[in-house]
Design an enzyme around this catalytic site. Structure first.
Site, PDB file in Angstrom:
ATOM      1  N   ASP A  69      -3.612  13.335  10.377  1.00 48.41           N
ATOM      2  CA  ASP A  69      -3.673  12.398   9.349  1.00 48.41           C
ATOM      3  C   ASP A  69      -3.384  11.011  10.017  1.00 48.41           C
ATOM      4  O   ASP A  69      -3.415  10.171   9.101  1.00 48.41           O
ATOM      5  CB  ASP A  69      -2.515  12.585   8.046  1.00 48.41           C
ATOM      6  CG  ASP A  69      -1.153  12.701   8.615  1.00 48.41           C
ATOM      7  OD1 ASP A  69      -1.010  13.491   9.594  1.00 48.41           O
ATOM      8  OD2 ASP A  69      -0.311  12.630   7.633  1.00 48.41           O
TER       9      ASP A  69
ATOM     10  N   ASP B 164       5.350   8.682  11.778  1.00 51.15           N
ATOM     11  CA  ASP B 164       6.199   9.424  10.931  1.00 51.15           C
ATOM     12  C   ASP B 164       7.419   9.561  11.854  1.00 51.15           C
ATOM     13  O   ASP B 164       7.619   9.804  13.007  1.00 51.15           O
ATOM     14  CB  ASP B 164       5.751  10.497  10.764  1.00 51.15           C
ATOM     15  CG  ASP B 164       4.098  10.727  10.119  1.00 51.15           C
ATOM     16  OD1 ASP B 164       3.844   9.494   9.483  1.00 51.15           O
ATOM     17  OD2 ASP B 164       3.793  11.766   9.996  1.00 51.15           O
TER      18      ASP B 164
END
Lengths: 301, 301
Positions: free
Chosen positions: A64, A210
């Site tokens: 992603d 992240d």
């Protein structure tokens, strides 16, 4: 500095949400940060000029955050690009891109440079006369970096009225902008601050996604103007956040507070929640200046 | 048989057009043909059930036909898929997918089977009790196959009235469906055609993209019900078509005519033209039964 969110949702692209990608415009340089599937379409929808993107920064090799890169690189070719493109990302990114170009027998008609990252210490990975970019080592399930973008302090601004008052010749103007005092023909020294104004404050932007809650990034991002910090979950899913090495909105806000940032932007939302307003509400219990990223939203920093 | 076009435009994904991908539903089996970037979003938009896709056929390794595959494979994992997935495509497709899974440290929680193609002869690559799939070797800038999907002829339909008239026990019904004559207790033989109707005619669908004009495919696709043939260009760009090993609408129609197909569907349009109606107009000067593919359009075959 202007930030445009192309996508800010976790996991998979959906009909109305996109995985991570954003454009940071610093003094007319466009930096692409992450490149999930569909980024090139999001660039079109947001009317971003493809040809102005010369540097792409990939935080980590989860799909992603990079599955859209090979498509973008190919499209650049189809659009007849001929200026260099630089990809900054984890070791392995070059092999992924080159394998696909080789097997599709489609080489780029521009020069493609890979700057692969392996260090677990913060390092300068880009610098020009206006901007410095540093990595922010993050804690995630694979090797991951955030990125700190810092404008350099610009020239001082000429105080035209004062300069004319002292009858200073224009050949000294650049010296004044550079902060120098001026010796007049009369022998008088005029201090620079009487002839110029302070430069516009240099802005800074930190992208952290992240990552799990990680206090070791605080010293790197201290006092930044804007921090984008992932908040995949709410505190109700704290154990899931901790297991998957993601953060909750409260944790993101705690980092913002401890790093004394001016503004926090949340993103990388799990789609399990009814409304992203819940992230803002939770973060604001810790830190007041919270904004919500959303696909297609722009922030003037 | 139902065909749903997820994308049918050449080259790059754009705001309102998608690269090649389509779903063929044969007797409730969903076959995914090609998988350009954004296919998973197109599947969602068209409300196709992800879990019903068990076989993916990739024609060739140009980005607009496979860049969406890694994202789809990853999303299947995130959605908790546990049934096998079979990928049929050119040699190299396995290396591309496995490298990205390895570097992103994200393995699938279902079994992923690669069936890599290298032959330049037409071959059967899939068969079950209802369907046969064969390759159609095409001529393009890289190794490319089209795919021929043929329903198998089904069982004969029981003529209930006739069966009741002869007082035939239900234990013979399957024999009748299988085409057998029946011996009555009286010693009389009743021929099968008096007890059953012909089965529904088996349908066939040929997907041919990308390819130059290539008469050697005619013998493979002869008499198919529906031919999807690429028409990247119009005759006005014939030299460009020939240089890039693509086809014009007129060439696609010529293949349809010579192969005696029932229906031609055009697709893989260059976005340089004002309207896709131009492709239909040009093709219909050669072959009358022309339909235009378009993203999100479905055809009941």
């Amino acid at each position: 500095m202007k930030l445009t969110i192309l996508g800010c949702y976790a996991a998979t692209p959906r009909t109305f949400t996109n995985p991570t990608s954003q454009i940071l415009d610093i003094k007319n340089r466009l930096f692409l940060i992450d490149c999930g599937e569909g980024t090139q379409v999001q660039l079109r929808k947001n009317k971003i000029k493809f040809s102005k993107i010369n540097h792409v920064f990939i935080s980590h090799l989860h799909g992603d955050h990079f599955f859209g890169l090979i498509g973008l690189i190919s499209t650049f070719s189809l659009l007849g690009r001929n200026t260099d493109l630089h990809i900054h990302g984890p070791k392995g990114i070059k092999e992924i891109i080159m394998l696909q170009l080789r097997l599709s027998n489609s080489w780029t008609n521009y020069d493609l440079f890979f700057h692969e990252l392996e260090s677990t210490e913060s390092q300068i990975i880009y610098e020009d006369d206006k901007v410095i970019v540093k990595t922010i080592p993050l804690k995630h399930r694979v090797y991951t970096n955030g990125f700190l973008f810092q404008e350099k302090i610009g020239e001082r601004k000429l105080n035209i009225e004062a300069v004319q008052g002292f009858k200073i010749d224009s050949c000294y103007f650049q010296n004044i902008r550079n902060g120098k005092d001026i010796l007049l023909d009369s022998g008088q020294i005029v201090e620079n601050h009487k002839l110029s104004f302070d430069p516009v404050a240099a802005k800074s932007y930190a992208f952290c996604s992240d990552t799990s809650y990680n206090e070791s990034i605080i010293k790197i991002i201290e006092n930044v103007d804007v921090l984008y910090h992932e908040s995949t979950f709410l505190q109700s899913e704290e154990s899931l956040a901790s297991k998957t090495l993601h953060s909750t909105a409260k944790e993101a806000a705690t980092i913002a507070l401890k790093a004394n940032v001016k503004q926090l932007i949340l993103g990388h939302y799990s789609t399990r929640y009814e409304s992203i307003d819940l992230f803002k509400e939770e973060a604001q219990t810790i830190f007041p200046n919270v904004l919500l990223a959303d696909d297609g939203k722009s922030f003037d920093l």
